[in-house]
Design a protein around this motif. Sequence first.
Motif, PDB file in Angstrom:
ATOM      1  N   ALA A 108     -23.379   0.334   4.134  1.00 20.93           N
ATOM      2  CA  ALA A 108     -23.197  -0.920   3.410  1.00 20.93           C
ATOM      3  C   ALA A 108     -22.638  -2.007   4.326  1.00 20.93           C
ATOM      4  N   TYR A 109     -21.650  -1.641   5.128  1.00 15.04           N
ATOM      5  CA  TYR A 109     -21.106  -2.607   6.089  1.00 15.04           C
ATOM      6  C   TYR A 109     -22.147  -2.970   7.151  1.00 15.04           C
ATOM      7  N   ARG A 110     -22.836  -1.970   7.643  1.00 14.10           N
ATOM      8  CA  ARG A 110     -23.799  -2.193   8.718  1.00 14.10           C
ATOM      9  C   ARG A 110     -24.900  -3.157   8.294  1.00 14.10           C
ATOM     10  N   ALA A 143     -18.807  -5.081  14.090  1.00 13.69           N
ATOM     11  CA  ALA A 143     -17.569  -5.074  13.311  1.00 13.69           C
ATOM     12  C   ALA A 143     -16.450  -5.883  13.975  1.00 13.69           C
ATOM     13  N   PRO A 144     -16.130  -5.649  15.262  1.00 11.67           N
ATOM     14  CA  PRO A 144     -15.066  -6.458  15.879  1.00 11.67           C
ATOM     15  C   PRO A 144     -15.428  -7.943  15.959  1.00 11.67           C
ATOM     16  N   ARG A 145     -16.680  -8.242  16.163  1.00 12.02           N
ATOM     17  CA  ARG A 145     -17.124  -9.635  16.300  1.00 12.02           C
ATOM     18  C   ARG A 145     -16.897 -10.432  15.026  1.00 12.02           C
ATOM     19  N   TYR A 146     -16.982  -9.765  13.877  1.00 16.83           N
ATOM     20  CA  TYR A 146     -16.868 -10.468  12.600  1.00 16.83           C
ATOM     21  C   TYR A 146     -15.573 -10.147  11.850  1.00 16.83           C
ATOM     22  N   GLY A 147     -14.577  -9.683  12.580  1.00 18.24           N
ATOM     23  CA  GLY A 147     -13.275  -9.481  11.979  1.00 18.24           C
ATOM     24  C   GLY A 147     -13.092  -8.175  11.238  1.00 18.24           C
TER      25      GLY A 147
END
Length: 255
Positions: free
Chosen positions: A158-160, A182-186
């Motif tokens: 779902a996150y991906r 994930a790190p790029r978007y907080g």
Amino acid sequence: MFDPTAYVATLAGFVPHPLLFGCVSGAHMYGFDSPDSDVDLRGCHILPVAAVIGLDEPRLTLDRMAVVEGVEVDLVSHDLKKYVTLLIRQQGNYLEQLYSPLAVVDTPQAEELRQLMRQGNITRQAYHGYAAYARTMHKEWRDAAIQGAGRLKSLLYAYRVSLTGIHLLRAGEVNANLAELAPRYGYAHLLELIAAKSAEHRAVPLPVETHDHALTALQEELRLAFEYSPLPEAPQNRAALNDFVVRVRLELGAP
């Protein structure tokens, strides 16, 4: 380290036609594979000219499941025309395969197709597929989690899907790797969940309310990314894609 080129012979054995490209998709491409993950081989092949102009309808898709050296391999490969048609329809999973960094087989023609897609043929309409799949995976995880049976894999999917869609609509770049996005978007905290998934049996808490709220917020971010996307409304260079399909068929699909 996972080596996609180890499956060159497997792909060649599965697909009896010239390949435009072949790649590994699935959990390996998404950045959260585990030791027991199967290998999703995806490709695009070129049927012979005679096969597509004759009376009989050709089989456009090849699919096969097999176990190769103890690993389950899932193969799906589409003929060139079908594959490019799916790209034009902005089917995100096919865009992801075309731009997969896990190349098993690659060709100059595949790189040409990537360039053609970048030239105005990746559109805002990709939003619809990503948004629908993100909602489906969110609901699947939430419904199970409420019953105490939420699967980490569903949550990561779902996150991906959400973050891949947001990144595509904002930057015009295809990146399906959750560990990079994930790190790029907080969402760097998701790296702990990815590590748990990769370790298979490592247990981590999955608070339903926290993730439910985050995924709902991502749906809104995805909608806004669609609304303000710099991508075109419709493919801008369809004629060039048509010329590409014809030329490559004649070049690589000759008897």
